[in-house]
Design an enzyme around this catalytic site. Sequence first.
Site, PDB file in Angstrom:
ATOM      1  N   GLY A   7      55.437 -67.777   1.421  1.00 32.72           N
ATOM      2  CA  GLY A   7      55.603 -69.123   1.942  1.00 32.72           C
ATOM      3  C   GLY A   7      56.729 -69.843   1.224  1.00 32.72           C
TER       4      GLY A   7
ATOM      5  N   GLY B 116      52.812 -65.087   2.136  1.00 30.23           N
ATOM      6  CA  GLY B 116      52.736 -65.373   3.559  1.00 30.23           C
ATOM      7  C   GLY B 116      53.148 -64.223   4.440  1.00 30.23           C
TER       8      GLY B 116
ATOM      9  N   GLU C  14      50.699 -64.414  -6.676  1.00 35.68           N
ATOM     10  CA  GLU C  14      50.438 -65.852  -6.789  1.00 35.68           C
ATOM     11  C   GLU C  14      49.905 -66.287  -8.147  1.00 35.68           C
ATOM     12  OE1 GLU C  14      50.643 -64.798  -2.524  1.00 35.68           O
ATOM     13  OE2 GLU C  14      49.608 -63.939  -4.242  1.00 35.68           O
TER      14      GLU C  14
ATOM     15  N   ASP D 295      46.172 -65.860  -1.145  1.00 37.33           N
ATOM     16  CA  ASP D 295      45.544 -66.465   0.028  1.00 37.33           C
ATOM     17  C   ASP D 295      45.895 -65.678   1.291  1.00 37.33           C
ATOM     18  OD1 ASP D 295      48.229 -67.311  -0.021  1.00 37.33           O
ATOM     19  OD2 ASP D 295      47.765 -69.293   0.809  1.00 37.33           O
TER      20      ASP D 295
END
Length: 351
Positions: free
Chosen positions: A67, A116, A139, A147
């Site tokens: 992301g 992402g 992350e 995530d």
Amino acid sequence: MSEQPEILCEIRGAAGVAVLNRPRALNALNLPMVREMAKALDAWENDPQVTRIVVISSSEKAFCAGGDIRWLHDRGKVGAHGDMLAFWGEEYVLNHRIATYPKPYLSLIDGIVMGGGVGLSIHGSHRIAGDRYLFAMPEVGIGFFPDVGATYALPRLPGAFGSYLAVTGERIGPADAQTVGLVTHGVASDRMAELADALTGRSAIDDILSGFTIQRGPGPLDTARPAIAEWFSADTLGEMMARLEAASAKGDAFAARTLQTIATKSPTSVAIAFEQMRRGAALDFTEAMRTEFRIVSRIAHGHDFYEGVRAVVVDKDQAPRWKPASLAELDPAAIEAYFAPLGADELILGA
């Protein structure tokens, strides 16, 4: 404005093709890209011409490196948490859409796939890795957490391998990824464009893939898998660390390197990631995504994400100052609170 759209969605033959087209940013995913992809999937679901979805990249370096964390950092620093949560919420809805999509969904991954980008690919029916494939969910190194559906996908890898990836943020290549099931097929990089073209035809997908697939054999981590399974299958984070420390004390160099890696990560993020993996094995996909939205809703108001992005992306001093600074200082109740329901603010997902 860029001259080219950041994602190109078009029908080519029998395929709905999505081209990730933000190469200067390694195809870092932003909200307009998420929305365009969601819109295309909606249109293609009931289009009889489209029998399959094919997702590719215009970059030789990356499928999608994650992301747009710099944008997220900057929005949070000025208190625009609603903008951050709008992005994550729509991204997670897209991840859920991919996981439940009724047509074959093929990702041709040749280069970096992180964060992402994992969410755009791992939940599809076919994950095809080129020679340059490089996977990570890194992350924990920026005060965040794995995530985009990692809560569901990673605990289902064999031998606690997903817990290893989540807690360490380590990178792996195509051979190890195929061994543990992160990818379904291997294809030589120099044949990826040819494969993408072939998939726009109306032949059966498996018949097409059979003409391209290669077997890569064992990867660099193959011999470490029994140790990974032993260490990362622990019931608690403390026990996991104790197992690693015991192995390191006996001269295990891989255990020592793994401890050194974990020591550089956000302690809060490591604890969240471990707990995700522990809980995720028992969650269905919908509940896994709701869990992630609960976590991210708290992280947006915390400290470590902003400090991690500052250290890695903004100032690039690679010297984050985590709060708390060590695993020993963590409050278990504080970690538990990340997973608490949000009430009226829960993520809304389709069936």
